[in-house]
Structure formats: C-alpha cells, structure tokens
Design a protein around this motif. Structure first.
Motif, short mmCIF file in Angstrom:
data_model
loop_
_atom_site.label_atom_id
_atom_site.label_comp_id
_atom_site.label_asym_id
_atom_site.label_seq_id
_atom_site.Cartn_x
_atom_site.Cartn_y
_atom_site.Cartn_z
N GLY A 82 -2.88 6.23 -9.98
CA GLY A 82 -3.63 7.31 -10.62
C GLY A 82 -5.13 7.07 -10.61
O GLY A 82 -5.67 6.33 -9.79
N LEU A 83 -5.79 7.68 -11.58
CA LEU A 83 -7.25 7.70 -11.61
C LEU A 83 -7.87 6.84 -12.71
O LEU A 83 -9.09 6.72 -12.77
N THR A 84 -7.05 6.24 -13.56
CA THR A 84 -7.63 5.49 -14.67
C THR A 84 -8.16 4.13 -14.21
O THR A 84 -7.88 3.68 -13.10
N GLY A 85 -8.89 3.49 -15.07
CA GLY A 85 -9.51 2.21 -14.74
C GLY A 85 -8.53 1.11 -14.39
O GLY A 85 -8.85 0.21 -13.60
N ARG A 86 -7.32 1.14 -14.94
CA ARG A 86 -6.31 0.11 -14.65
C ARG A 86 -5.50 0.42 -13.40
O ARG A 86 -4.71 -0.40 -12.95
N ASP A 87 -5.66 1.59 -12.81
CA ASP A 87 -4.91 1.98 -11.62
C ASP A 87 -5.56 1.37 -10.38
O ASP A 87 -6.51 1.92 -9.82
N VAL A 88 -5.03 0.21 -9.95
CA VAL A 88 -5.64 -0.53 -8.84
C VAL A 88 -4.68 -0.81 -7.69
O VAL A 88 -5.01 -1.54 -6.76
N THR A 89 -3.50 -0.21 -7.74
CA THR A 89 -2.51 -0.47 -6.70
C THR A 89 -2.99 0.00 -5.33
O THR A 89 -2.79 -0.69 -4.32
N VAL A 90 -3.60 1.16 -5.27
CA VAL A 90 -4.08 1.69 -3.99
C VAL A 90 -5.12 0.74 -3.39
O VAL A 90 -5.07 0.44 -2.19
N GLU A 91 -6.03 0.25 -4.21
CA GLU A 91 -7.04 -0.68 -3.72
C GLU A 91 -6.39 -1.98 -3.22
O GLU A 91 -6.80 -2.52 -2.18
N ALA A 92 -5.38 -2.46 -3.94
CA ALA A 92 -4.67 -3.67 -3.50
C ALA A 92 -3.97 -3.45 -2.17
O ALA A 92 -4.00 -4.31 -1.29
N HIS A 93 -3.34 -2.30 -2.02
CA HIS A 93 -2.70 -1.98 -0.74
C HIS A 93 -3.75 -1.96 0.37
O HIS A 93 -3.53 -2.55 1.44
N ARG A 94 -4.84 -1.29 0.13
CA ARG A 94 -5.86 -1.18 1.18
C ARG A 94 -6.51 -2.52 1.49
O ARG A 94 -7.02 -2.71 2.60
N ASP A 95 -6.46 -3.45 0.55
CA ASP A 95 -6.95 -4.81 0.81
C ASP A 95 -6.14 -5.49 1.91
O ASP A 95 -6.65 -6.40 2.57
N VAL A 96 -4.88 -5.09 2.08
CA VAL A 96 -4.02 -5.77 3.05
C VAL A 96 -3.69 -4.95 4.28
O VAL A 96 -3.22 -5.50 5.27
N TYR A 97 -3.91 -3.65 4.24
CA TYR A 97 -3.57 -2.81 5.40
C TYR A 97 -4.33 -3.23 6.65
O TYR A 97 -5.52 -3.51 6.61
N GLU A 98 -3.63 -3.21 7.76
CA GLU A 98 -4.28 -3.26 9.07
C GLU A 98 -4.56 -1.83 9.54
O GLU A 98 -5.58 -1.55 10.14
N LYS A 99 -3.60 -0.95 9.24
CA LYS A 99 -3.74 0.47 9.56
C LYS A 99 -3.19 1.28 8.40
O LYS A 99 -2.12 0.97 7.89
N GLU A 100 -3.92 2.31 8.03
CA GLU A 100 -3.43 3.20 6.99
C GLU A 100 -2.68 4.35 7.64
O GLU A 100 -3.06 4.83 8.71
#
Length: 180
Positions: A82-100
C-alpha cells in the motif's frame, strides 16, 4: 483466446509464500493461507512459508535466500504493497529484481477494478524476476490474494496455459547468467 491445452502435461512448480505483517502470526494469517490453499489445490508444491515484519532489509534478505534456493521457483508475498509509511514490500522486491514484469501490476489493477473500483489504485502490486525465480508482491487482503491467484497466477503458473505462460520460459530466465 486464453485456454488450457489438455494435450500438455501439468508441471508443478515450487512456491514460497511470504506474509509481510507487523501483527500477524501463522494462526491468523488469512492471506498467506489463501495462497497456500490455492497453490496446493492447483497441484503446486509449497516450498516454504514465512512471516516477516514490514522491514525492507529483512524482506529483501529473505527474497534473496529464496532466489538462491534451487528448491524455490516462485515467491508470492502478501502485504506491504500500500501507500503508508510501513508499506515497504514493493521497494524490497525492487531491490532484488533483475527484471520487472511491468504488466503484472497493470493486469492486477484491471482485475481489482472489477471488484473494488477505483480503490484498486491504492495497491502497488508488482512482479519481477531474479536469478531464475519469479517474484510477485500482492496486497495483504485475502480477497486481493484470491483475485491475483484466480485471475492471473493460476493460469500463468500452469504449463498447459495457452497462448503462453511463465512456466514454459522458466528454463531461460537465468540464461544471461550462463552466457560467456
């Protein structure tokens, strides 16, 4: 049109499920359980299941462990999109992606629009690939997990699905790592 080709044999994939939550445990993890129930009912194997707090580094570290594990083909996470300050899963995923897999979020939004209207824009569901492993970050609600599985993933994770699917290209996901 999309369809199941009954002349092809089903290929089970090994799927890890990660629930991202500061407050849930296995006993009340309804969203994670929806994913486990659906993937096993479809004939896939549960490779692992974890619950982690909304901590970007911890989430990314767990994703990296599963990416490095040859017994994990796919990771499904639920929560923290989601959009709240604790919602960091998307950022963690993007930290490891080679390709989105850009279209995954778009298709998920289209599916969600049919169920929850414009509230669908509050999700940042995402998908990607790293080290030959598919990774999908889904919202934390059981309904969103059902929608993602029933409308998208059940087909894309089925080798029999036509005209194409994620499983048939799995052997080629890490070919860039093997090139000389």
């Amino acid at each position: 049109m999309s369809r199941i080709d009954d002349t092809r044999e089903f290929v089970a994939v090994r799927i890890a499920v990660l629930t991202v939550s500061d407050s849930r445990g296995l006993e009340d993890d309804r969203s994670g359980q929806v994913l486990v129930d659906r993937l096993t009912a479809a004939g896939h194997q549960l490779a692992d299941r974890r619950i982690l707090p909304d901590e970007r580094a911890e989430i990314a570290d767990q994703l990296r462990r599963w990416i490095a594990d040859p017994q994990v083909d796919v990771v499904l996470s639920t929560g923290g999109t989601g959009l709240t300050g604790r919602d960091v899963t998307v950022e963690a995923h993007r930290d490891v992606y080679e390709k989105e897999i850009d279209a995954f979020g778009t298709v998920f939004t289209m599916v969600s629009m049919q169920k929850i209207g414009t509230s669908a824009m509050q999700s940042r569901a995402t998908g990607g690939v790293a080290g030959g492993t598919y990774l999908f970050a889904l919202p934390g609600s059981p309904g969103a997990c059902r929608d993602a599985w029933d409308e998208i993933l059940v087909n894309q994770l089925d080798f029999r699905h036509r005209p194409c699917n994620f499983v048939e290209i799995m052997p080629r996901l890490d070919e860039h790592l093997r090139r000389k």
